[in-house]
Write a protein that holds these residues in place. Sequence first.
Motif: not given
Length: 199
Positions: A187-199, A171-176, A36-42
């Motif tokens: 590598c980039r400050p913004s990693v969530v693709d807001l245009e990405e849709t479910c297949a 740093p994008v995500y930290r859960h302890e 769930a912590s992975l910011p990209r779907q694919y």
Amino acid sequence: MSLDAGYFADLYKNNDDPWAFRSRWYERRKRQLLMASLPRQYYARVFEPACANGELSAALAERCAELWCQDIDPTAVLLARKRLRNATHVRVDQGHLPGDWPCGRFDLIVLSEIGYYLDPTQWLQVIEQSLASLDDSGGLLACHWLHPIAGCPQTGHQVHTLLARHLPLYPVYRHEEADFLLEYWACRPSVVDLEETCA
């Protein structure tokens, strides 16, 4: 000095799931949090060293076009290959970090429950190899147990301290929690693709 192959061979000698990845709620829940912590779907190409018997690998395989898994132990490699036998886009090899680093570039590297088995010098080499292998939009996820492990040259906290100190990434995500630490750098400050849709 890192733990040698004999340590892991002993673990797998009479048990095909020595860390109870399949049966313990703790492990299942941690795996779900990690995914769930992975910011990209694919992801296009993922590298997962220390894949063990392939339980996390099976989840990663559903989120990528190509997955390269690796483990030091030959029994673990056979178990992971069996677990992933229907995933034709997955490769499972025997190898030991930092020496057996794969070729090519990845947009995700997953360093889960591996760092404390390596001494700080070897772990720094893994960090350098990770940086050299990430593509421009890549990310690195690390997850480690925080309690001391007998015989290991590092603790989970030490592993993540070196990552934070030597990764020139965002740093994008930290859960302890009391038992483990999960972090994601990109590598980039913004990693969530807001245009990405479910297949």
